[in-house]
Scaffold this active site. Structure first.
Site, PDB file in Angstrom:
ATOM      1  CG  LEU A  46       9.952  30.656  52.744  1.00  0.00           C
ATOM      2  CD1 LEU A  46       9.513  29.197  52.864  1.00  0.00           C
ATOM      3  CD2 LEU A  46       9.696  31.390  54.061  1.00  0.00           C
ATOM      4  CG  ASP A  47      15.913  34.482  54.378  1.00  0.00           C
ATOM      5  OD1 ASP A  47      15.849  35.096  53.306  1.00  0.00           O
ATOM      6  OD2 ASP A  47      15.789  35.026  55.496  1.00  0.00           O
ATOM      7  N   PRO A  48      17.279  30.560  52.608  1.00  0.00           N
ATOM      8  CG  PRO A  48      19.251  30.462  51.345  1.00  0.00           C
ATOM      9  CD  PRO A  48      18.254  31.430  51.935  1.00  0.00           C
TER      10      PRO A  48
END
Length: 319
Positions: A46-48
């Site tokens: 998951l992206d930050p």
């Protein structure tokens, strides 16, 4: 002399509710450290900016991460209309600003058009690699590299709400593996003629795992504090959060064998079950206990695909 692994042997799957602002790898390392686990890996970054379900596989569960990587995912996403960014999310720089003149009816119609199979080019701001280097590193240097088009499937994309004051829409997306929600939002903005970017992305499900099973880092820290207050081992509470290994394999066909056959299987020998085995991976259960995955060999017998080392210890090696 073989090098001893640091940590303790932990087997199972934790459904971590990843917080905003940290990478999936950092979340993994924090969780691995808290569990003092010898081995761990996550399944699907998951992206930050994104939050939500990040399955953490410990020990033997790491053998089955591919099944979770390959499964479908569900997200709740909020998108800001009227602004397009370099990254298609709020971490990027705004590259265009336009007035928003859309109705709820238009939104519902355009959103529905994304349902089904289609081709999608991965975003340059993704963790996919080109020549061994993540795409986002090229993007940050202003370099665009060729990407292969992917077949994706949007099983459903529903319109949830529209904040007309702030021009923010919310949608729920159920998609196949490898689908970039940011790209869908960017494409939607172009179809609407105003541009759009993601301002919130939350993964609510991975395959059959429900959101109710997720645990946050704060909840884990609270359990650590509780264990300390009660002067008990942290594993007393932490290990109770882990799901069984075979919960990652709910979509596989199951073959049940006897304990004696399980002994043969667990030591790498093929078994003639005198049945027509299905193609592909099979979940193997011996005397009610999951002992690994198998597959059909050229003779139609059941052979080991991924076995569990922990189960070998429970059986005496057959003569």
């Amino acid at each position: 002399m073989a090098k001893r692994s640091k940590g303790r042997p932990v087997d199972g799957i934790l459904l971590l509710n990843k917080p905003i602002g940290i990478s999936s790898n950092k979340a993994l390392q924090q969780t691995k450290g808290v569990y003092f686990a010898q081995k761990a890996g996550h399944t699907g970054a998951l992206d930050p900016l994104a939050t939500g379900m990040l399955p953490i596989c410990f020990g033997e569960a790491t053998k089955f991460t591919q099944f979770l990587l390959d499964t479908d995912k569900t997200y709740v996403v909020r998108a800001k209309l009227g602004e397009r960014t370099t990254t298609s999310d709020s971490d990027g720089e705004i590259v265009s600003t336009k007035d928003v003149n859309v109705t709820r009816e238009q939104l519902i119609k355009e959103i529905a058009a994304f349902v089904g199979e289609s081709d999608q080019y991965p975003s340059m701001y993704s963790a996919l690699k080109y020549q061994g280097r993540p795409l986002y590193k090229y993007a940050r240097e202003g370099i665009e590299v060729p990407r292969k088009c992917r077949k994706i499937n949007v099983f459903s994309l529903t319109f949830d709400e529209f904040d007309e004051v702030n021009n923010v829409i919310q949608m729920t997306a159920h998609v196949s593996k490898g689908t970039y929600i940011r790209t869908i939002v960017d494409d939607l903005g172009e179809k609407l003629g105003c541009g759009a970017h993601v301002v919130m992305l939350h993964r609510t499900a991975v395959g059959q795992y429900p959101a109710e099973k997720m645990v946050s880092l704060d909840e884990i820290e609270a359990l650590l504090a509780k264990a300390k207050d009660e002067e008990v081992a942290p594993s007393t509470y932490l290990d109770a959060l882990l799901l069984p290994l075979d919960t990652a394999l709910v979509d596989l066909p199951v073959v049940e064998i006897s304990k004696e056959q399980g002994s043969i299987f667990s030591h790498g020998q093929a078994i003639d079950l005198d049945i027509d085995l299905p193609e592909g991976a099979i979940k193997v259960v011996a005397d009610g206990i999951f002992i690994g995955t198998g597959e059909r060999n050229a003779s139609g017998h059941l052979k080991v695909k991924r076995g569990l080392a922990s189960q070998q210890d429970d059986y005496v090696k057959p003569e």
